[in-house]
Every structure is written in structure tokens, then in C-alpha cells.
Design a protein around this motif. Structure first.
Motif, PDB file in Angstrom:
ATOM      1  N   ILE A  66      -1.903  -7.572 -15.660  1.00 53.76           N
ATOM      2  CA  ILE A  66      -0.863  -8.456 -15.123  1.00 53.76           C
ATOM      3  C   ILE A  66       0.290  -7.626 -14.561  1.00 53.76           C
ATOM      4  CG2 ILE A  66       0.844 -10.201 -15.729  1.00 53.76           C
ATOM      5  CD1 ILE A  66      -1.133 -11.263 -17.799  1.00 53.76           C
ATOM      6  N   CYS A  67       0.617  -6.546 -15.256  1.00 55.90           N
ATOM      7  CA  CYS A  67       1.689  -5.663 -14.778  1.00 55.90           C
ATOM      8  C   CYS A  67       1.360  -5.099 -13.397  1.00 55.90           C
ATOM      9  CB  CYS A  67       1.893  -4.538 -15.785  1.00 55.90           C
ATOM     10  SG  CYS A  67       2.962  -3.207 -15.196  1.00 55.90           S
ATOM     11  N   LEU A  68       0.141  -4.622 -13.226  1.00 56.64           N
ATOM     12  CA  LEU A  68      -0.235  -4.047 -11.942  1.00 56.64           C
ATOM     13  C   LEU A  68      -0.189  -5.090 -10.821  1.00 56.64           C
ATOM     14  CD1 LEU A  68      -3.218  -1.730 -12.975  1.00 56.64           C
ATOM     15  CD2 LEU A  68      -0.877  -1.064 -12.366  1.00 56.64           C
ATOM     16  N   ILE A  69      -0.656  -6.310 -11.138  1.00 58.07           N
ATOM     17  CA  ILE A  69      -0.639  -7.374 -10.124  1.00 58.07           C
ATOM     18  C   ILE A  69       0.803  -7.702  -9.734  1.00 58.07           C
ATOM     19  CG2 ILE A  69      -1.184  -9.805  -9.691  1.00 58.07           C
ATOM     20  CD1 ILE A  69      -3.628  -9.464 -11.493  1.00 58.07           C
ATOM     21  N   CYS A  70       1.682  -7.796 -10.709  1.00 54.85           N
ATOM     22  CA  CYS A  70       3.091  -8.096 -10.426  1.00 54.85           C
ATOM     23  C   CYS A  70       3.732  -6.978  -9.608  1.00 54.85           C
ATOM     24  CB  CYS A  70       3.848  -8.296 -11.726  1.00 54.85           C
ATOM     25  SG  CYS A  70       3.407  -9.802 -12.621  1.00 54.85           S
ATOM     26  N   LEU A  71       3.398  -5.723  -9.937  1.00 55.08           N
ATOM     27  CA  LEU A  71       3.963  -4.608  -9.176  1.00 55.08           C
ATOM     28  C   LEU A  71       3.523  -4.651  -7.719  1.00 55.08           C
ATOM     29  CD1 LEU A  71       3.629  -1.622 -11.699  1.00 55.08           C
ATOM     30  CD2 LEU A  71       5.710  -2.808 -11.005  1.00 55.08           C
ATOM     31  N   VAL A  72       2.253  -4.984  -7.483  1.00 51.26           N
ATOM     32  CA  VAL A  72       1.765  -5.066  -6.106  1.00 51.26           C
ATOM     33  C   VAL A  72       2.475  -6.174  -5.344  1.00 51.26           C
ATOM     34  CG1 VAL A  72      -0.250  -5.592  -4.678  1.00 51.26           C
ATOM     35  CG2 VAL A  72      -0.486  -4.060  -6.635  1.00 51.26           C
ATOM     36  N   VAL A  73       2.653  -7.331  -5.979  1.00 51.56           N
ATOM     37  CA  VAL A  73       3.317  -8.447  -5.308  1.00 51.56           C
ATOM     38  C   VAL A  73       4.777  -8.094  -5.015  1.00 51.56           C
ATOM     39  CG1 VAL A  73       4.006 -10.860  -5.522  1.00 51.56           C
ATOM     40  CG2 VAL A  73       1.760 -10.133  -6.345  1.00 51.56           C
ATOM     41  N   ILE A  74       5.452  -7.464  -5.980  1.00 51.06           N
ATOM     42  CA  ILE A  74       6.845  -7.063  -5.754  1.00 51.06           C
ATOM     43  C   ILE A  74       6.934  -6.045  -4.619  1.00 51.06           C
ATOM     44  CG2 ILE A  74       8.771  -5.785  -6.775  1.00 51.06           C
ATOM     45  CD1 ILE A  74       8.172  -7.153  -9.399  1.00 51.06           C
ATOM     46  N   PHE A  75       5.994  -5.119  -4.562  1.00 46.59           N
ATOM     47  CA  PHE A  75       5.986  -4.120  -3.495  1.00 46.59           C
ATOM     48  C   PHE A  75       5.857  -4.795  -2.125  1.00 46.59           C
ATOM     49  CE2 PHE A  75       3.444  -1.216  -0.784  1.00 46.59           C
ATOM     50  CZ  PHE A  75       4.387  -0.211  -0.635  1.00 46.59           C
ATOM     51  N   VAL A  76       4.945  -5.781  -2.033  1.00 46.85           N
ATOM     52  CA  VAL A  76       4.766  -6.487  -0.761  1.00 46.85           C
ATOM     53  C   VAL A  76       6.028  -7.260  -0.391  1.00 46.85           C
ATOM     54  CG1 VAL A  76       3.457  -8.287   0.424  1.00 46.85           C
ATOM     55  CG2 VAL A  76       2.264  -6.626  -1.020  1.00 46.85           C
ATOM     56  N   LEU A  77       6.631  -7.931  -1.380  1.00 45.60           N
ATOM     57  CA  LEU A  77       7.860  -8.673  -1.110  1.00 45.60           C
ATOM     58  C   LEU A  77       8.988  -7.741  -0.670  1.00 45.60           C
ATOM     59  CD1 LEU A  77       7.937 -11.281  -4.034  1.00 45.60           C
ATOM     60  CD2 LEU A  77       7.626 -11.765  -1.600  1.00 45.60           C
ATOM     61  N   GLN A  78       9.088  -6.586  -1.340  1.00 45.32           N
ATOM     62  CA  GLN A  78      10.158  -5.675  -0.991  1.00 45.32           C
ATOM     63  C   GLN A  78       9.985  -5.094   0.410  1.00 45.32           C
ATOM     64  OE1 GLN A  78      12.928  -5.213  -3.064  1.00 45.32           O
ATOM     65  NE2 GLN A  78      13.623  -4.522  -1.051  1.00 45.32           N
ATOM     66  N   LEU A  79       8.750  -4.794   0.786  1.00 48.51           N
ATOM     67  CA  LEU A  79       8.503  -4.344   2.154  1.00 48.51           C
ATOM     68  C   LEU A  79       8.920  -5.412   3.163  1.00 48.51           C
ATOM     69  CD1 LEU A  79       5.038  -2.519   1.981  1.00 48.51           C
ATOM     70  CD2 LEU A  79       7.303  -1.484   2.227  1.00 48.51           C
ATOM     71  N   ARG A  80       8.662  -6.658   2.820  1.00 48.42           N
ATOM     72  CA  ARG A  80       9.050  -7.759   3.702  1.00 48.42           C
ATOM     73  C   ARG A  80      10.567  -7.858   3.808  1.00 48.42           C
ATOM     74  NH1 ARG A  80       6.780 -12.618   5.453  1.00 48.42           N
ATOM     75  NH2 ARG A  80       8.247 -14.340   5.699  1.00 48.42           N
ATOM     76  N   HIS A  81      11.256  -7.672   2.683  1.00 48.43           N
ATOM     77  CA  HIS A  81      12.720  -7.767   2.691  1.00 48.43           C
ATOM     78  C   HIS A  81      13.368  -6.563   3.367  1.00 48.43           C
ATOM     79  CE1 HIS A  81      12.402 -10.489  -1.114  1.00 48.43           C
ATOM     80  NE2 HIS A  81      12.014 -11.104  -0.005  1.00 48.43           N
ATOM     81  N   SER A  82      12.706  -5.414   3.345  1.00 53.07           N
ATOM     82  CA  SER A  82      13.302  -4.190   3.875  1.00 53.07           C
ATOM     83  C   SER A  82      12.997  -3.960   5.340  1.00 53.07           C
ATOM     84  CB  SER A  82      12.810  -2.974   3.062  1.00 53.07           C
ATOM     85  OG  SER A  82      13.232  -3.057   1.715  1.00 53.07           O
ATOM     86  N   ARG A  83      12.165  -4.791   5.930  1.00 55.27           N
ATOM     87  CA  ARG A  83      11.824  -4.557   7.335  1.00 55.27           C
ATOM     88  C   ARG A  83      13.019  -4.878   8.226  1.00 55.27           C
ATOM     89  NH1 ARG A  83      10.270  -9.857   6.672  1.00 55.27           N
ATOM     90  NH2 ARG A  83      10.539 -11.212   8.504  1.00 55.27           N
ATOM     91  N   PRO A  84      13.135  -4.239   9.400  1.00 58.16           N
ATOM     92  CA  PRO A  84      14.253  -4.523  10.311  1.00 58.16           C
ATOM     93  C   PRO A  84      14.264  -5.982  10.745  1.00 58.16           C
ATOM     94  CG  PRO A  84      13.164  -2.482  10.929  1.00 58.16           C
ATOM     95  CD  PRO A  84      12.306  -3.113   9.878  1.00 58.16           C
TER      96      PRO A  84
END
Length: 422
Positions: A66-84
Motif C-alpha cells: 500500500i505504501c508503494l502504491i501511495c508513493l507512486v500516486v503522490i509522485f504522479v500528482l506532484q509531477l502534475r502540480h509542478s508542471r509549467p
């Protein structure tokens, strides 16, 4: 086979190799990619630290999964938030993604305790990236303060709570700074490309204006003198011979002007152009009256006013049947004024060639470059062109109110109302 054909065939047989960009061009192209790679690497490092903290616990395989799945989802969300441009997304989309990230930040704390606290830094950075500053910074501080609770609930020392607070705020600032830096690098890269395109367009316009201003007058003069030679060659051969010499001189000057276009508009003299156009108009049976009161002009102003005179006479030769022409060049109170008028406006007698009307627009642009202005008046069969500019572009070009009123109230020369020349 002609020489150009041979050269073209030789060039066609030559192997083509893609042109490699220079070192500076490669650096500019790689800069946005490098900024994106640095941001992604930083995110992965933070995620890796959290994954290592969870891996060091005695949790069962299911919570770790579950931890790994949550980390992957957070990573995808953060990339979305950090894009120009992420801050320009619709409010509903930003609210949904921030809510999802908040749930993935706080709910796993019930399973992973303080080991999951580093993910709050991602949430605080996303708040700074997506929300207006007056709302983002208070929420950023609130997320940091909320991280005081997990260590206290676990019964850990106060230093652990302060450490988690500090690391959350620091992680948020790092993510916010790297994301903004990546966006700025991309923006600078796009702006540099746009500036390069604008520079190319500006250079094309410069060459177009220079060719028009330099060759329009010369080619019109060559055309008129050639027509005059055609009429004189049988009846007045000696005068025709003299006109041929003038045509040769004009053609040589035109060739030299074309060669100078690549280096910019050559320096011209208003006084020299006045002498030249006066002689040309007399040769074409136009009655010319001149009034010249000139002192020394700045080179750039002298060149621009000479170009204005050239274009005015070119328009007279190409677009009218003028019988009289009046030219005034007066310098007074730190300004120079050129007035050119003729009585030959004829709607039927027009140059129908394509792009034949760009000359006045070119002159307006040139006069603006020396803080001057151009006024064109056409009424009752007369055409009047008035150009004004400061004598030197280094002084205050606005002038005083008294100077402006003086120029506005002075009346230009009124041309006689005679009919068009036959």
C-alpha cells in the motif's frame, strides 16, 4: 550547360549531413530538460527516503505494498502540480487533485506513523504552486504545524516534532523552488526562440524597407529617363547621349545600394537629395520650386529625411501626373521640417503593381525611430507630404509647447491649381 546549372548539379551530388547545433544552441536546448530532470530527481529522492523509512519497519507485506502504491500516486500528482502552467488549471481540477493529495498525506499516517511525515512536504509545496499567495502561505504553515502532532501522539520527544515540522516546511520550499525554476527555464527558452524569430522578421522587414527606399527612386528615375531617351534619340541625339550617361550612373548607384543593404541603409544627405531630385524633375518637365534653409543635421536624421524626400518624389513619378512640385526643407528651433507637394493627383493614373503602397508606412517607421512624424494630405487634386523630426536624436525629442505650437500654426506652401501635365 551554364555555370549555375553545373554548380547546382555539383551541390546536388554532394552528400547532405545534418547540421549540428553550436555549443550555445545545445546548451539552450538542453536547459529545460536539465531543469526537469533535476526536479524529477529531487522528487524521487524524497520518495526514496520515505520508502526506506517504511522498509526499515516491521510492517507486513500488505502495508508495504500500500505504501508503494501511495508513493507512486503522490509522485504522479506532484509531477502534475509542478508542471509549467499548472496554476492556470480550472479551480475544480486543482481542488480535486489537492484533496486527493491531502488524503494520501494524512490517511497513511494512521498506518505508517511519523515515517510517512515527509509526504506532507509535497502537499505544502503543491499548495504554494497551485493556490493564490494569500491563501497558499497560511495553508503551507498549517500543514507544517500539523506535523507536530504525529510524534507527540506516538510519545516521541519534542525534538522529533520540531524536526518533522522543519523538514515539512523545507521540503515544501524545495519543491516549490525547483518547480518554479523549471517553469522559468522553459519560459526563458521559449522567449529566446520567439526573440530569434522576431529578429529574423525584423531583419527581413529592414531589408524590404531598404530595398524599397533605395531602389524605388532609382528605378523610377531610370524608367523615366529611358522613356525620355526613346523620344530624343532621333531628334536630339546629343541630349539623348547625356541622358544615357545619367541612366548608367543611376544603375551603378542602384547596384551599389543593393550591395549595401546587407549592412543597413547607407548614409544619405538631404541636401544632396534635394539637388538630385530637382534636376530629375526638371528633366521630366515638372516645374519645381524649392525653399531650403538647412544647417548641419545628425547623420541618422539626415538619412531619414533624405529617404522621405526620395519616397515623396518616387510617389510623384509613379502615382501622379504632376505639372508643378514644391519642396521646402526648413530647419528651425532644433527641428527640421520637410514639405513636398504636387498638383498631379489623378485616381486613374496609379501604379498597379503589387505591394506598391508600402513606401509611406516605411517612412512612418523610419521617422518614429528618430522621434519624428509624417503627415499626408490629399485634396482637390493636390498631394502634400509633411515630415518633421528633431535635428538631433540625442536631445529631448518632445520639444517645448511653444515649438509644437509654432510648427502646428505655420502654413505649408499652397501649390497652384493647374491641371495635370499632358
Amino acid at each position: 550547360m551554364s555555370v549555375p546549372d553545373e554548380l547546382r548539379q555539383t551541390d546536388a551530388r554532394r552528400p547532405r549531413h545534418p547540421r549540428r547545433p553550436s555549443g550555445d544552441a545545445q546548451h539552450v536546448t538542453l536547459a529545460p530538460r536539465l531543469a526537469s530532470v533535476i526536479l524529477t530527481s529531487a522528487l524521487l529522492c524524497y520518495l526514496g527516503i520515505t520508502a526506506l523509512n517504511i522498509a526499515g519497519t516491521d510492517l507486513d507485506p500488505l502495508p508495504r505494498t500500500i505504501c508503494l502504491i501511495c508513493l507512486v500516486v503522490i509522485f504522479v500528482l506532484q509531477l502534475r502540480h509542478s508542471r509549467p502552467g499548472a496554476e492556470r488549471a480550472p479551480i475544480a481540477h486543482k481542488a480535486a487533485s489537492l484533496t486527493a493529495q491531502a488524503l494520501l498525506t494524512y490517511l497513511p499516517l494512521m498506518i505508517f506513523d511519523s515515517h510517512w511525515g515527509a509526504m506532507a512536504g509535497f502537499l505544502s509545496g503543491s499548495l504554494l504552486l497551485l493556490l493564490p499567495p494569500r491563501l497558499a502561505w497560511p495553508l503551507y504553515g498549517t500543514v507544517g504545524l500539523s506535523m507536530l502532532a504525529p510524534p507527540a501522539i506516538e510519545g516521541r520527544p519534542l525534538l522529533d516534532s520540531l524536526y518533522l515540522l522543519q523538514s515539512t516546511l523545507l521540503t515544501g520550499l524545495v519543491i516549490y523552488g525547483l518547480s518554479r525554476l523549471s517553469a522559468l527555464v522553459q519560459q526563458v527558452h521559449n522567449t529566446k526562440n520567439e526573440l530569434a524569430r522576431m529578429a529574423v522578421t525584423k531583419e527581413r522587414l529592414r531589408i524590404s524597407r531598404n530595398l524599397h527606399d533605395l531602389l524605388g527612386y532609382s528605378l523610377s528615375a531610370i524608367t523615366l529617363k529611358t522613356e525620355l531617351i526613346h523620344r530624343l534619340v532621333l531628334t536630339h541625339p546629343q541630349r539623348a547621349k547625356a541622358e544615357v550617361e545619367d541612366v548608367l550612373a543611376l544603375s551603378r548607384q542602384s547596384l551599389a545600394d543593393v550591395r549595401r543593404v546587407s549592412r543597413g541603409l547607407r548614409d544619405m544627405s538631404l541636401q544632396a537629395e534635394l539637388d538630385s531630385v530637382s534636376g530629375l524633375l526638371k528633366d521630366t518637365d515638372v516645374d519645381v520650386t524649392t525653399r531650403v534653409e538647412l544647417d548641419e543635421l545628425a547623420p541618422e536624421v539626415d538619412t531619414v529625411m533624405a529617404a522621405v524626400l526620395r519616397e515623396a518624389i518616387t510617389n510623384l513619378l509613379r502615382h501622379s501626373r504632376a505639372a508643378t512640385c514644391s519642396i521646402e526643407a526648413v530647419q528651425r528651433d532644433g527641428r527640421v521640417r520637410l514639405v513636398v507637394g504636387n498638383d498631379g493627383v489623378d485616381p486613374v493614373y496609379r501604379d498597379t503593381s503589387q505591394h506598391s503602397g508600402a513606401g509611406l508606412d516605411n517612412l512612418r517607421m523610419r521617422l518614429r525611430s528618430v522621434s519624428g512624424r509624417l503627415v499626408v494630405e490629399e485634396s482637390d487634386g493636390t498631394f502634400l507630404l509633411i515630415a518633421e523630426a528633431p535635428v538631433s536624436v540625442e536631445r529631448d525629442h518632445r520639444g517645448t509647447a511653444e515649438e509644437a505650437d509654432l510648427w502646428e500654426t505655420e502654413e505649408p506652401t499652397v501649390l497652384p491649381q493647374s491641371g495635370p501635365a499632358a
